[in-house]
Scaffold this motif. Structure first.
Motif, PDB file in Angstrom:
ATOM      1  N   GLY A  39       0.786  -1.224   0.000  1.00 52.44           N
ATOM      2  CA  GLY A  39       0.000   0.000   0.000  1.00 52.44           C
ATOM      3  C   GLY A  39       0.819   1.276   0.000  1.00 52.44           C
ATOM      4  N   THR A  40       2.018   1.228  -0.519  1.00 54.09           N
ATOM      5  CA  THR A  40       2.842   2.428  -0.489  1.00 54.09           C
ATOM      6  C   THR A  40       2.719   3.200  -1.793  1.00 54.09           C
ATOM      7  N   GLU A  41       3.083   4.481  -1.669  1.00 53.59           N
ATOM      8  CA  GLU A  41       3.048   5.316  -2.853  1.00 53.59           C
ATOM      9  C   GLU A  41       4.014   4.795  -3.897  1.00 53.59           C
ATOM     10  N   GLU A  42       5.127   4.295  -3.447  1.00 52.46           N
ATOM     11  CA  GLU A  42       6.152   3.833  -4.381  1.00 52.46           C
ATOM     12  C   GLU A  42       5.662   2.622  -5.170  1.00 52.46           C
ATOM     13  N   ASN A  43       5.005   1.702  -4.465  1.00 50.97           N
ATOM     14  CA  ASN A  43       4.509   0.511  -5.154  1.00 50.97           C
ATOM     15  C   ASN A  43       3.402   0.882  -6.138  1.00 50.97           C
ATOM     16  N   PHE A  44       2.540   1.827  -5.728  1.00 47.10           N
ATOM     17  CA  PHE A  44       1.486   2.301  -6.626  1.00 47.10           C
ATOM     18  C   PHE A  44       2.104   2.861  -7.897  1.00 47.10           C
ATOM     19  N   PHE A  45       3.162   3.651  -7.693  1.00 49.94           N
ATOM     20  CA  PHE A  45       3.860   4.247  -8.826  1.00 49.94           C
ATOM     21  C   PHE A  45       4.402   3.158  -9.750  1.00 49.94           C
ATOM     22  N   ASN A  46       5.017   2.150  -9.143  1.00 57.23           N
ATOM     23  CA  ASN A  46       5.610   1.054  -9.925  1.00 57.23           C
ATOM     24  C   ASN A  46       4.558   0.301 -10.726  1.00 57.23           C
ATOM     25  N   ILE A  47       3.485  -0.080 -10.025  1.00 55.92           N
ATOM     26  CA  ILE A  47       2.440  -0.867 -10.699  1.00 55.92           C
ATOM     27  C   ILE A  47       1.878  -0.092 -11.873  1.00 55.92           C
ATOM     28  N   THR A  48       1.497   1.172 -11.616  1.00 62.13           N
ATOM     29  CA  THR A  48       0.849   1.932 -12.687  1.00 62.13           C
ATOM     30  C   THR A  48       1.799   2.131 -13.856  1.00 62.13           C
ATOM     31  N   ARG A  49       3.079   2.419 -13.549  1.00 63.32           N
ATOM     32  CA  ARG A  49       3.997   2.612 -14.661  1.00 63.32           C
ATOM     33  C   ARG A  49       4.165   1.308 -15.436  1.00 63.32           C
ATOM     34  N   ASN A  50       4.321   0.197 -14.700  1.00 61.98           N
ATOM     35  CA  ASN A  50       4.569  -1.078 -15.382  1.00 61.98           C
ATOM     36  C   ASN A  50       3.462  -1.464 -16.342  1.00 61.98           C
ATOM     37  N   PHE A  51       2.209  -1.232 -15.956  1.00 59.96           N
ATOM     38  CA  PHE A  51       1.169  -1.678 -16.887  1.00 59.96           C
ATOM     39  C   PHE A  51       0.888  -0.673 -17.985  1.00 59.96           C
ATOM     40  N   SER A  52       1.352   0.576 -17.824  1.00 57.02           N
ATOM     41  CA  SER A  52       0.971   1.597 -18.800  1.00 57.02           C
ATOM     42  C   SER A  52       1.457   1.260 -20.209  1.00 57.02           C
ATOM     43  N   PHE A  53       2.666   0.726 -20.311  1.00 62.55           N
ATOM     44  CA  PHE A  53       3.204   0.421 -21.655  1.00 62.55           C
ATOM     45  C   PHE A  53       2.361  -0.655 -22.344  1.00 62.55           C
ATOM     46  N   ILE A  54       2.099  -1.720 -21.593  1.00 59.54           N
ATOM     47  CA  ILE A  54       1.291  -2.809 -22.146  1.00 59.54           C
ATOM     48  C   ILE A  54      -0.115  -2.307 -22.475  1.00 59.54           C
ATOM     49  N   ALA A  55      -0.661  -1.478 -21.580  1.00 67.70           N
ATOM     50  CA  ALA A  55      -2.041  -1.027 -21.773  1.00 67.70           C
ATOM     51  C   ALA A  55      -2.170  -0.157 -23.016  1.00 67.70           C
ATOM     52  N   ILE A  56      -1.151   0.677 -23.282  1.00 67.19           N
ATOM     53  CA  ILE A  56      -1.211   1.520 -24.489  1.00 67.19           C
ATOM     54  C   ILE A  56      -1.254   0.635 -25.732  1.00 67.19           C
ATOM     55  N   MET A  57      -0.418  -0.430 -25.727  1.00 70.31           N
ATOM     56  CA  MET A  57      -0.455  -1.351 -26.871  1.00 70.31           C
ATOM     57  C   MET A  57      -1.795  -2.082 -26.931  1.00 70.31           C
ATOM     58  N   ALA A  58      -2.295  -2.436 -25.762  1.00 65.41           N
ATOM     59  CA  ALA A  58      -3.544  -3.204 -25.723  1.00 65.41           C
ATOM     60  C   ALA A  58      -4.715  -2.385 -26.257  1.00 65.41           C
ATOM     61  N   LEU A  59      -4.653  -1.050 -26.106  1.00 67.08           N
ATOM     62  CA  LEU A  59      -5.724  -0.213 -26.658  1.00 67.08           C
ATOM     63  C   LEU A  59      -5.800  -0.410 -28.172  1.00 67.08           C
ATOM     64  N   GLY A  60      -4.623  -0.417 -28.808  1.00 71.19           N
ATOM     65  CA  GLY A  60      -4.595  -0.646 -30.253  1.00 71.19           C
ATOM     66  C   GLY A  60      -5.056  -2.049 -30.595  1.00 71.19           C
ATOM     67  N   GLU A  61      -4.588  -2.996 -29.793  1.00 64.56           N
ATOM     68  CA  GLU A  61      -4.972  -4.396 -30.029  1.00 64.56           C
ATOM     69  C   GLU A  61      -6.489  -4.559 -29.911  1.00 64.56           C
ATOM     70  N   THR A  62      -7.070  -3.869 -28.940  1.00 61.47           N
ATOM     71  CA  THR A  62      -8.517  -3.971 -28.753  1.00 61.47           C
ATOM     72  C   THR A  62      -9.271  -3.507 -29.998  1.00 61.47           C
ATOM     73  N   LEU A  63      -8.808  -2.417 -30.590  1.00 62.50           N
ATOM     74  CA  LEU A  63      -9.463  -1.940 -31.818  1.00 62.50           C
ATOM     75  C   LEU A  63      -9.453  -3.033 -32.876  1.00 62.50           C
TER      76      LEU A  63
END
Lengths: 246, 342
Positions: free
Chosen positions: B59-83
């Motif tokens: 529940g730390t700010e640092e872990n939140f930062f890590n998680i969100t950053r880690n998935f952002s790259f995949i999620a941006i690609m996944a947006l295109g994949e979803t289309l």
């Protein structure tokens, strides 16, 4: 003047004569039942009128003017709407989205062209009221009964000011109760002044609604007369060839 | 709704006095039956459980930062994949496209080209791969699976050839800008996450409120019907593949900025995580169902699970098994929902 007229229409695929010198006329506010066995040329005829095929010879006239379609969309622009046998609906979209597919209403929001969902729902609701159908614009097509799906496909033909509706086996794949519903829809199209060409295998359905019946056998038109002057027995004979012509 | 047949009422006539809900289905029914809602619940539940179990680590700010950053790259690609998947297709080449775009960016910037020009070149490279995919699928009617399997291989080999198997870690005069964009943060949230959010909102709105979006769903639902209705099926499909390629390139730029280096292995096997994100988020592989929000929450779930397993001390070798199980579970869930609707 007939709204749709075919003159000496022929179509051959290589050596196969699918249609030979067909003359046919369709008036506004009339339902013409077109019957024939498999391979008699019904589908070919519909596909020529709908712009999928080009005739090998002869003319298609709309309100007296010859037309030449290269693509289905051109036929639609000329006022011909087709209700396909499989209805050609997108199950994952709403009734209103299906009706407006390919001709969505839009509105400007800043630099963007957005869908005008409200206007489309309202118009779709009007169309369903006009057809006296219980279908709701915002319902997904996948959750609808066979009759409601027909209503969506038929409502679509009312969107533009179409003059001619071609219906390919509209009652082939639905339950008996829904057949009555669909036939009511067909009558309403006629009452609103549209010319309806109804292609069907189901003799009782055709005789229930058609003003006139025409029969094709092996590419030739063998009968074209008012429905009340014919009978299912006669048409069966014509289809099979037991009666040569009527 | 069943309608009683009475003598003075035509068949199918609804009583016009009966108010009919305008939305058809009630909004809460729609939300409850959406897979993305359940995934959101799963994410929230996992986060709460983990915050209680590992308050100092999870529940730390640092872990939140890590998680969100880690998935952002995949999620941006996944947006295109979803289309692409919404149109009933699939793009297996997204990982390789990321590799090519990353190498193009690295090569250009290491030769002193400005960041913006290099980024434009990388996005162009991604869009060109998408153009090839889309053209082959739309106009030559080839199977999307096979075509993009081909460009997966071609793209990876191009990344090798262009980079000559070199690693780029000197990015010329604009190096700081690149590293800041990919690795930095604004208001405590990683920049890549901001960009993801902007892209997701834009795409979500485009899907819901434009004719282009409507046509994407129509193609996935019944391509033939869309064609007959006059939808420019081939053009829409081409645009979708190009956008998918371009979004993979955007993800490439950001991830290079975060890693601080490019190798030709950039994005290797990412296509699996990308497709998994879309599918877990409720995008139907048959086309026509799903959306931007589900895609993002799907990639969140994968990252939260990975993070959870790490903290729980589960051998990282087993992570793939868990992600795989979730994919299968997602498809099962969809099947069950499908049965209920019939």
């Amino acid at each position: 003047m007939p709204v749709l007229e075919l003159r000496k229409l022929s179509k051959h695929f290589g050596a196969i004569e699918a249609l030979v010198g067909i003359d046919l006329a369709l008036e506004a506010g009339e339902i013409l039942g077109l019957m024939g066995d498999n391979g008699a040329g019904k589908s070919t005829l519909v596909k020529i009128i709908a712009g999928n095929f080009r005739p090998s010879a002869g003319d298609v006239l709309i309100e007296g003017r010859p037309v030449h379609f290269h693509r289905p969309i051109e036929a639609r622009d000329a006022g011909i709407e087709v209700v396909y046998q499989d209805l050609a609906l997108c199950d994952n979209l709403t009734a209103s989205a299906n009706i407006f597919l390919g001709r969505e209403q839009r509105r400007r929001v800043g630099p963007f062209q957005l869908l005008n969902e409200g206007a489309m729902h309202a118009r779709a609701r009007e169309l369903f009221v006009e057809l006296k159908s219980e279908t709701r614009p915002a319902d997904l097509v996948k959750s609808m009964s066979g009759g409601q799906r027909q209503a969506v496909a038929i409502a679509r033909t009312r969107l533009s000011q179409a003059k001619i509706v071609l219906m390919d086996e509209p009652t082939a794949a639905i339950s008996v109760r829904q057949v009555a519903e669909v036939l009511d829809l067909v009558r309403r199209l006629r009452d609103q002044g549209m010319a309806v060409l109804l292609i069907s295998h189901r003799m009782p359905d055709v005789f229930a609604v058609a003003d006139r019946v025409a029969v094709l056998r092996r590419g030739h038109k063998v009968a074209d007369k008012p429905a009340r002057m014919s009978s299912p027995e006669e048409v069966t004979g014509l289809i099979t060839g037991a009666i040569r012509a009527a | 709704m069943t309608v009683e047949r009475t003598d003075n009422k035509p068949v199918g006539l609804t009583d016009s006095q009966t108010p009919v809900p305008i939305g058809g289905q009630k909004a809460w029914v729609r939300i409850l039956s959406a897979q993305s809602s359940w995934v959101t619940v799963a994410v929230a539940a996992t986060c709460v459980a983990m915050s209680i179990a590992y308050p100092r680590a999870f529940g730390t700010e640092e872990n939140f930062f890590n998680i969100t950053r880690n998935f952002s790259f995949i999620a941006i690609m996944a947006l295109g994949e979803t289309l692409v998947i919404l149109t009933g297709g699939i793009d297996l080449s997204v990982g390789s496209t990321m590799g090519v775009a990353g190498v193009v960016l690295g090569l250009a910037m290491s030769h002193g080209v400005s960041f913006w020009a290099s980024a434009a070149a990388a996005i162009l490279a991604g869009a060109v791969i998408g153009l090839v995919n889309g053209w082959l699928v739309s106009y030559l009617r080839l199977s999307a699976f096979v075509v993009t399997l081909g460009t997966l291989s071609i793209g990876r080999s191009l990344a090798l050839a262009i980079s000559n198997n070199k690693m780029f870690y000197e990015f010329g005069p604009d190096q700081r800008l690149l590293l800041e964009l990919g690795g930095g943060a604004t208001r405590g949230v990683a920049n890549s996450v901001w960009i993801l959010l902007i892209l997701a909102v834009l795409l979500g709105c485009a899907l819901k409120f434009t004719a282009w979006g409507r046509h994407i769903y129509a193609i996935g639902g019944n391509e033939n019907a869309a064609r007959l209705a006059g939808v420019a099926v081939d053009r829409v499909r081409l645009s979708v593949y190009m956008l998918c390629g371009a979004l993979s390139a955007v993800a490439a730029i950001l991830i290079v900025g975060w890693l601080g280096s490019v190798t030709n292995a950039l994005g290797l096997t990412y296509e699996l995580r990308v497709i998994a994100s879309s599918v877990i988020g409720g995008v139907n592989l048959m086309g026509g169902e799903g959306g931007a929000y589900g895609t993002v929450i799907g990639s969140v779930l994968i990252e939260v699970i990975r993070n959870t397993l790490n903290m729980a001390g589960v051998d990282p070798y087993w992570q793939g098994t868990f992600v795989g199980l979730f994919i299968i579970f997602a498809v099962l869930l969809e099947k069950v929902r499908g049965l209920r609707l019939r």
